[in-house]
Every structure is written in structure tokens, then in C-alpha cells.
Design an enzyme around this catalytic site. Sequence first.
Site, PDB file in Angstrom:
ATOM      1  N   HIS A 126      -3.267  -7.009   5.334  1.00  0.00           N
ATOM      2  CA  HIS A 126      -3.335  -8.511   5.293  1.00  0.00           C
ATOM      3  C   HIS A 126      -4.876  -9.044   5.050  1.00  0.00           C
ATOM      4  O   HIS A 126      -5.060 -10.296   4.871  1.00  0.00           O
ATOM      5  CB  HIS A 126      -2.856  -9.342   6.444  1.00  0.00           C
ATOM      6  N   ASP A 163       5.566  -1.849   4.166  1.00  0.00           N
ATOM      7  CA  ASP A 163       5.737  -2.691   5.372  1.00  0.00           C
ATOM      8  C   ASP A 163       6.740  -3.994   5.031  1.00  0.00           C
ATOM      9  O   ASP A 163       6.798  -4.056   4.106  1.00  0.00           O
ATOM     10  CB  ASP A 163       4.360  -3.231   5.687  1.00  0.00           C
ATOM     11  N   HIS A 165       6.249  -6.786   5.579  1.00  0.00           N
ATOM     12  CA  HIS A 165       5.115  -8.000   5.137  1.00  0.00           C
ATOM     13  C   HIS A 165       4.561  -7.746   3.995  1.00  0.00           C
ATOM     14  O   HIS A 165       4.142  -6.475   3.618  1.00  0.00           O
ATOM     15  CB  HIS A 165       4.418  -8.417   6.450  1.00  0.00           C
ATOM     16  N   ASP A 243       7.799  -1.569  10.190  1.00  0.00           N
ATOM     17  CA  ASP A 243       8.431  -2.690  10.645  1.00  0.00           C
ATOM     18  C   ASP A 243       9.771  -3.092   9.987  1.00  0.00           C
ATOM     19  O   ASP A 243      10.230  -4.303  10.291  1.00  0.00           O
ATOM     20  CB  ASP A 243       7.372  -3.988  11.045  1.00  0.00           C
TER      21      ASP A 243
END
Length: 306
Positions: A126, A163, A165, A243
Site C-alpha cells: 500500500h 492479498d 486488498h 488475508d
Amino acid sequence: MTTGYITHPDFLKHEMGSHHPECPERIQAINDQLIRSGVDRLLHHLDAPLATEDQLELVHSPDHVSFVRERSPESGYFMLDGDTIMNPHTYRVALRAAGAAIAGVDAVMKGEVENVFCAVRPPGHHAEPTRSMGFCLFDNVAIAARYAMETYGIERVAIIDFDVHHGNGTEAAFFNDSNVLMCSFFQHPFYPYSGLDHASNMVNVPLPASTRGDVVRSIVEERWLPALRNFEPELVIISAGFDAHREDDLGQMGLVEDDYAWITKRLKEIAIDYAQGRIVSCLEGGYNLSALGRSVVAHVKALADI
């Protein structure tokens, strides 16, 4: 050839408060599961060195690097954003996380190992070139990719992000860069609410909550693998977030350990065909400690053909 495992005790020193899901226990859970499974003794263990600021600046602006360094607290905490927090050890630990990814590139490029998994924190995907966010200070995989190009003359790097995200920082670092192909799936709509912009070198696949492994496998077969074969990467780098596991409360997807093993095996086939087997995988998310440890074991076993 062997599979490398890069980590360091310093990764336990970065913590953002007892409430925070991105916690030191994540590394302990991975190490415990690797030992319990018997996989640990079959890996080539390497320590994570410290990256230099010049290496960080392969991706990040000098102002951003200075901003993060200068906010390192002497005691207590400093909040870079609402969920990205520094303690007195964090800056040095973040240097070591980027250094692990760089060391992974060195290890596979020099033939010391065929592939490598880096158990690092803080995560990185990120972190944009000019800001930290989403638990991430610096983009470890982006730095590793740029380092491979600058140091070893690699012309085509594939970055795979599974991931839950979207890896907005990695996308920002390489948007429309013909030397990098980024393939990802991610839950959408979901933090960081990105990944929908068109770029010639991005195979981004947004997925609704509750998506299970069978759908993800179809996406890998139909979207990722044809693009990767057409690209012919010389190095494969993985943002390995776990995740999207069905037991992880920070996402709402439905993957299990077998899905991560299956994805890893498909990516290993690409690496063998085009990149002399070279894979550098770096930990991103994964916050249910049991699911995280089990998923990493499945991922590493697939890398090592165990």
C-alpha cells in the site's frame, strides 16, 4: 536447488499497539507452523539486511524517505495515518523489510536458491512513492523489482499480488511501465478502493465478498496465466497476502490453504518456463494467526516442491 527463507528477529520489534492486527505475533505464528510442519529444516535460512536509503529511493521520493525517518519517535508512537503507526524501532525494521526483499533478489539472481520466501513486516504494497498508508511504510516488492532491473539488468518483472486488498502502492510505482506486469485479484469494493483504473500492464481483477477458491482459480487460468506467458517474465515477485483466507476477519473472501498452494504451483510453472525458476515472495497481509501460519506453510511447500 533449494527454497530460501529470509526473516530477522527485528521484525518482532515493530508494534503499533496491543489492538493492532498487524502484530509481531504474525511472524511467530509463521515460524511456529514452519517448525511444526517440518518444513523449516528443509529451507535455506538467510538473515534480512538493512536496505539503504538510496535503495528505498529506487521507488520512493527522497522527501518521503526523509519524512518517515524524521517522524521516528524516541518513545511512544507516531501515527503516519489512521492505521499506520511508528514506534522507536519501526524505521529500522522497515529498512530491514525492504532489505529482505532485496536480499531475496540477490539470492535468486546469484543462484544461491531457486526461490525464496521473505517473512517480513511491516508489509509494503500500500505504500505509494510519496506516502505511507495501510500498515505499510515502504513498498518492499516494488523496491525489489526496481533493484533487480537496476542491478541485474532484468527487463521484464512480473509482480503477482494475491492479498485481499489491492496493492495500490505497487500499481502507482509501475503504472503503464512496460518492464513490469502486475497481476492481482482483490476484494472490491474494499480498502483502499483502487485498482479499477486502466493501465496497459495491469491485470487487476476485482472480486465481490465471499468469492471462493474455485472462482479465483478460474481467474488465474483465464486472465493471469495467458498474460504472464505473453509477457515472458525474467523474474517473478509475489506480494503474498493471506488475508483472503476464509478465516481472516480483515477480509470477506473464501480461500483456503489448498488455494494458495495451487496458485503458487501455477506461478512456479511460469517461473520455470521463463525465469529460470526465480521467484521472490514477500509477506503482505494475513491476520488470523492460525490461518496465516498454515497458509504460509502451504505456499512454501509449493515453492519447495515438498
